[in-house]
Design an enzyme around this catalytic site. Structure first.
Site, short mmCIF file in Angstrom:
data_model
loop_
_atom_site.label_atom_id
_atom_site.label_comp_id
_atom_site.label_asym_id
_atom_site.label_seq_id
_atom_site.Cartn_x
_atom_site.Cartn_y
_atom_site.Cartn_z
N GLY A 13 0.83 -1.21 0.00
CA GLY A 13 0.00 0.00 0.00
C GLY A 13 0.86 1.26 0.00
N ARG A 61 0.30 5.49 -1.89
CA ARG A 61 -0.42 6.67 -1.37
C ARG A 61 -0.26 6.79 0.13
NH1 ARG A 61 -6.62 6.48 -3.58
NH2 ARG A 61 -6.12 6.98 -5.74
N ASP A 66 -1.99 -7.42 -4.99
CA ASP A 66 -3.23 -7.40 -4.21
C ASP A 66 -2.98 -8.26 -2.97
OD1 ASP A 66 -5.68 -7.72 -3.05
OD2 ASP A 66 -6.71 -8.41 -4.86
N VAL A 67 -2.85 -7.62 -1.83
CA VAL A 67 -2.46 -8.35 -0.61
C VAL A 67 -3.50 -9.39 -0.19
CG1 VAL A 67 -0.97 -6.53 0.36
CG2 VAL A 67 -3.41 -6.58 0.96
N ASN A 124 1.11 -2.46 5.36
CA ASN A 124 0.39 -1.20 5.51
C ASN A 124 -0.89 -1.10 4.68
OD1 ASN A 124 0.27 1.95 5.78
ND2 ASN A 124 0.44 1.56 3.58
N SER A 150 -4.47 0.30 14.23
CA SER A 150 -5.21 1.57 14.32
C SER A 150 -5.68 1.73 15.75
CB SER A 150 -6.43 1.52 13.39
OG SER A 150 -7.32 2.57 13.72
N TYR A 208 -13.74 -3.06 10.42
CA TYR A 208 -12.42 -2.42 10.44
C TYR A 208 -11.78 -2.61 11.82
CZ TYR A 208 -8.88 1.28 9.85
OH TYR A 208 -7.70 1.98 9.78
N ALA A 241 -10.65 -6.18 12.29
CA ALA A 241 -9.43 -6.48 11.53
C ALA A 241 -8.21 -5.87 12.22
CB ALA A 241 -9.55 -5.93 10.11
N1 LIG Z 1 -5.14 7.61 7.86
C1 LIG Z 1 -5.46 7.27 9.08
O1 LIG Z 1 -5.94 8.11 9.86
C2 LIG Z 1 -5.19 5.88 9.58
C3 LIG Z 1 -5.41 5.64 10.94
C4 LIG Z 1 -5.17 4.37 11.45
C5 LIG Z 1 -4.72 3.36 10.61
N2 LIG Z 1 -4.54 3.61 9.29
C6 LIG Z 1 -4.06 2.49 8.47
O2 LIG Z 1 -2.91 2.89 7.77
C7 LIG Z 1 -2.82 2.18 6.53
C8 LIG Z 1 -2.64 3.18 5.39
O3 LIG Z 1 -3.78 4.02 5.35
P1 LIG Z 1 -3.81 5.42 4.57
O4 LIG Z 1 -4.48 6.39 5.45
O5 LIG Z 1 -2.48 5.71 4.02
O6 LIG Z 1 -4.85 5.04 3.41
P2 LIG Z 1 -4.79 5.38 1.85
O7 LIG Z 1 -6.16 5.02 1.36
O8 LIG Z 1 -4.28 6.74 1.63
O9 LIG Z 1 -3.72 4.33 1.28
C9 LIG Z 1 -3.95 2.95 1.29
C10 LIG Z 1 -3.09 2.30 0.25
O10 LIG Z 1 -3.33 0.87 0.30
C11 LIG Z 1 -3.50 0.40 -1.04
N3 LIG Z 1 -4.32 -0.83 -1.06
C12 LIG Z 1 -5.63 -0.95 -0.75
N4 LIG Z 1 -6.04 -2.22 -0.93
C13 LIG Z 1 -4.94 -2.92 -1.34
C14 LIG Z 1 -4.72 -4.28 -1.68
N5 LIG Z 1 -5.72 -5.18 -1.65
N6 LIG Z 1 -3.48 -4.66 -2.03
C15 LIG Z 1 -2.48 -3.75 -2.10
N7 LIG Z 1 -2.62 -2.44 -1.81
C16 LIG Z 1 -3.85 -2.04 -1.43
C17 LIG Z 1 -4.19 1.55 -1.75
O11 LIG Z 1 -4.10 1.43 -3.15
C18 LIG Z 1 -3.43 2.75 -1.18
O12 LIG Z 1 -2.27 3.03 -1.90
C19 LIG Z 1 -4.09 1.35 6.44
O13 LIG Z 1 -3.84 0.04 6.88
C20 LIG Z 1 -5.03 2.05 7.39
O14 LIG Z 1 -6.04 1.21 7.87
C21 LIG Z 1 -4.76 4.85 8.75
#
Ligand SMILES: NC(=O)c1ccc[n+]([C@@H]2O[C@H](COP(=O)([O-])OP(=O)(O)OC[C@H]3O[C@@H](n4cnc5c(N)ncnc54)[C@H](O)[C@@H]3O)[C@@H](O)[C@H]2O)c1
Length: 274
Positions: A13, A16, A58-59, A85, A168, A181, A184
């Site tokens: 991931g 982004r 695709d994880v 991630n 999270s 969520y 998970a």
């Molecule tokens: N942003 C927050 O506030 C926050 C808070 C707690 C946890 N998180 C966790 O942090 C991680 C990153 O989140 P983010 O905010 O950067 O989200 P984001 O949506 O900006 O980025 C997520 C990335 O994961 C990729 N992705 C999604 N499904 C996928 C798959 N099946 N295989 C491969 N890649 C895949 C997407 O294409 C994207 O690039 C996630 O696990 C999210 O749950 C985020």
């Protein structure tokens, strides 16, 4: 600078958000970075900026994960760091759900302030489809397991490595409208601790990061709830992606050599004592 010199890091991931920021910061710290993402074009464009390698992954697809890690092994012969991630929030392309959830939140606040009684309900679980439930668990929990299983086929040969799983705060506090969520993410934290015990004899450290609310695409949908969350956060703000990236650098580095089975939670005080 140079904390991750000569290290090879795989970030899922990484096209982004937090993954991209972790990739950028690892690169600054001199790691060789491999970005694996379902959004291949985006991963490729971003990778060019930081001299990384982009691979489509695709994880949630175990066969695809096995093929990709086999390719990584052939190309690099070694992996020192895996950051699990990749993630979704379940609202992708679902503005209808986002709007409805915001309406319910608003109605509950109004009802409570007027009558001290809530008559509008989230009813997320009772309406959740098997498909939505499994999709969430497949990406976060199974994805973390699939990537870990495959990377261990490489790390075990060297008896060293650092695995970082993205949890999270919602894995601890729960979220009223995202039970899948929270399930998970809570699962990921438990899995992290079990793995840390299993792999300590191999000198492979396993830790989690449990971010609070951070500014990325994933939190764009929050609407007016954003202000409520800020109010509930002692630091009164959302975090920046770099707040998470530096935690990842620490856990990946030799400076964290005594850290395993731990959860670091940059969250502005939203949750204390993870
Ligand atoms: N942003 C927050 O506030 C926050 C808070 C707690 C946890 N998180 C966790 O942090 C991680 C990153 O989140 P983010 O905010 O950067 O989200 P984001 O949506 O900006 O980025 C997520 C990335 O994961 C990729 N992705 C999604 N499904 C996928 C798959 N099946 N295989 C491969 N890649 C895949 C997407 O294409 C994207 O690039 C996630 O696990 C999210 O749950 C985020």
């Amino acid at each position: 600078m140079g904390r991750l010199k000569n290290k090879i890091a795989v970030i899922t991931g990484g096209a982004r958000g937090l993954g991209a920021e972790i990739a950028k910061t690892f690169h600054k710290e001199k790691a060789k970075v491999i970005i694996c993402d379902i959004l291949y074009e985006e991963a490729k464009t971003f990778s060019k900026k930081i001299n990384a390698t982009a691979i489509k992954l695709d994880v949630s697809d175990s066969k695809n994960v096995a093929l990709v890690f086999n390719k990584i092994n052939n190309l690099f012969k070694k992996v020192d760091i895996l950051v699990n991630n990749a993630g979704i929030n379940g609202f992708e392309q679902r503005q209808d759900i986002i709007d409805k959830r915001n309406e319910i939140n608003k109605a509950q606040i109004e009802e409570f302030s007027k009558n001290k009684k809530i008559e509008t309900h989230f009813d997320v679980t009772v309406n959740m489809t098997d498909e939505d439930w499994f999709k969430m668990l497949d990406v976060h929990l199974s994805g973390t397991f699939f990537c870990t299983r495959e990377v261990l086929k490489i790390m075990n040969k060297f008896n060293s490595g650092s695995i970082i799983n993205m949890g999270s705060v919602l894995g601890t506090t729960g979220g009223p409208s995202s039970p899948h969520y929270s399930a998970a993410k809570g699962g990921i934290l438990g899995y992290t601790r079990a793995l840390a015990r299993e792999l300590s004899s191999r000198n492979i450290r396993v830790n989690a990061i449990a971010p609070g609310y951070i500014k990325t695409n994933m939190t764009n949908h929050l609407g007016f709830v954003r202000e409520i969350i800020k109010n509930q956060t002692p630091m009164k703000k959302f975090g920046d992606a770099e707040d998470i990236a530096w935690a990842a650098v620490y856990l990946a580095s030799e400076e964290a050599k005594f850290m395993t089975g731990q959860t670091i939670s940059p969250n502005g005080g939203f949750v204390m004592n993870q």
